[in-house]
Design a protein around this motif. Structure first.
Motif, mmCIF file in Angstrom:
data_model
loop_
_atom_site.group_PDB
_atom_site.id
_atom_site.type_symbol
_atom_site.label_atom_id
_atom_site.label_comp_id
_atom_site.label_asym_id
_atom_site.label_seq_id
_atom_site.Cartn_x
_atom_site.Cartn_y
_atom_site.Cartn_z
ATOM 1 N N VAL A 131 4.610 7.576 -11.911
ATOM 2 C CA VAL A 131 5.991 7.108 -11.762
ATOM 3 C C VAL A 131 6.045 5.586 -11.904
ATOM 4 O O VAL A 131 6.927 5.042 -12.572
ATOM 5 C CB VAL A 131 6.579 7.548 -10.401
ATOM 6 N N LEU A 132 5.080 4.894 -11.303
ATOM 7 C CA LEU A 132 5.026 3.431 -11.402
ATOM 8 C C LEU A 132 4.775 3.006 -12.845
ATOM 9 O O LEU A 132 5.339 2.011 -13.314
ATOM 10 C CB LEU A 132 3.946 2.889 -10.477
ATOM 11 N N ASP A 191 0.850 -1.187 0.000
ATOM 12 C CA ASP A 191 0.000 0.000 0.000
ATOM 13 C C ASP A 191 0.888 1.240 0.000
ATOM 14 O O ASP A 191 1.538 1.556 1.003
ATOM 15 C CB ASP A 191 -0.905 -0.020 1.231
ATOM 16 N N LEU A 192 0.926 1.920 -1.138
ATOM 17 C CA LEU A 192 1.738 3.122 -1.300
ATOM 18 C C LEU A 192 0.888 4.392 -1.296
ATOM 19 O O LEU A 192 1.359 5.453 -1.706
ATOM 20 C CB LEU A 192 2.528 3.038 -2.618
ATOM 21 N N ARG A 222 -3.053 -0.521 -8.781
ATOM 22 C CA ARG A 222 -4.368 0.100 -8.774
ATOM 23 C C ARG A 222 -4.373 1.289 -7.845
ATOM 24 O O ARG A 222 -3.572 1.388 -6.925
ATOM 25 C CB ARG A 222 -5.464 -0.904 -8.388
ATOM 26 N N SER A 223 -5.283 2.187 -8.107
ATOM 27 C CA SER A 223 -5.398 3.397 -7.285
ATOM 28 C C SER A 223 -6.431 3.203 -6.220
ATOM 29 O O SER A 223 -7.326 2.412 -6.351
ATOM 30 C CB SER A 223 -5.776 4.588 -8.156
ATOM 31 N N LEU A 244 0.370 -3.673 -6.120
ATOM 32 C CA LEU A 244 0.582 -2.323 -5.617
ATOM 33 C C LEU A 244 -0.722 -1.545 -5.559
ATOM 34 O O LEU A 244 -1.525 -1.608 -6.493
ATOM 35 C CB LEU A 244 1.563 -1.571 -6.515
ATOM 36 N N VAL A 245 -0.909 -0.812 -4.483
ATOM 37 C CA VAL A 245 -2.015 0.138 -4.362
ATOM 38 C C VAL A 245 -1.341 1.503 -4.267
ATOM 39 O O VAL A 245 -0.518 1.741 -3.390
ATOM 40 C CB VAL A 245 -2.881 -0.129 -3.113
ATOM 41 N N SER A 246 -1.691 2.372 -5.210
ATOM 42 C CA SER A 246 -0.998 3.644 -5.350
ATOM 43 C C SER A 246 -1.947 4.818 -5.138
ATOM 44 O O SER A 246 -3.156 4.649 -5.059
ATOM 45 C CB SER A 246 -0.389 3.709 -6.753
ATOM 46 N N ASN A 247 -1.372 5.992 -5.085
ATOM 47 C CA ASN A 247 -2.162 7.219 -5.089
ATOM 48 C C ASN A 247 -1.935 7.925 -6.422
ATOM 49 O O ASN A 247 -1.087 7.518 -7.221
ATOM 50 C CB ASN A 247 -1.797 8.115 -3.896
#
Length: 99
Positions: free
Chosen positions: A85-86, A52-53, A98-99, A76-79
């Motif tokens: 960047v990912l 979780d990022l 995913r966001s 990955l869980v991103s914002n």
């Protein structure tokens, strides 16, 4: 001097292993991040784990490099801030982002 980063291992209610990162991931703390990723992979026992990022404001190439050895296991869980960047790094082509 190390950039502030908090890494919290845990499990979701469904039993999935989760590593939550909050702060910034850069060359000053990438080794610590890498160690936490390895631990999460070990705890997941081959079942995969979530990183979780959503609380990460910055990730540099050292932080990205720490993710690549684990792409077969992680999701990955991103914002919205670090998702591009990912994508540019190509992580969305080789693992779930995913966001």
């Amino acid at each position: 001097m190390s950039t502030p980063l908090t890494l919290t291992p845990g499990r979701r209610s469904d039993g999935a292993v989760v590593l939550t990162a909050v702060g910034e991931i850069d060359m000053s703390n990438a080794a610590t991040f890498s160690t936490a990723l390895t631990g999460a992979g070990r705890d997941a026992e081959g079942a995969g784990f979530v990183v979780d990022l959503t609380g990460v404001q910055y990730i540099d190439s050292a932080g990205l490099a720490a993710l690549f050895p684990h792409v077969d296991q992680l999701r990955l869980v991103s914002n919205d801030l670090i998702a591009p960047v990912l994508t540019i790094a190509g992580l969305d082509d080789i693992t779930t982002v995913r966001s």
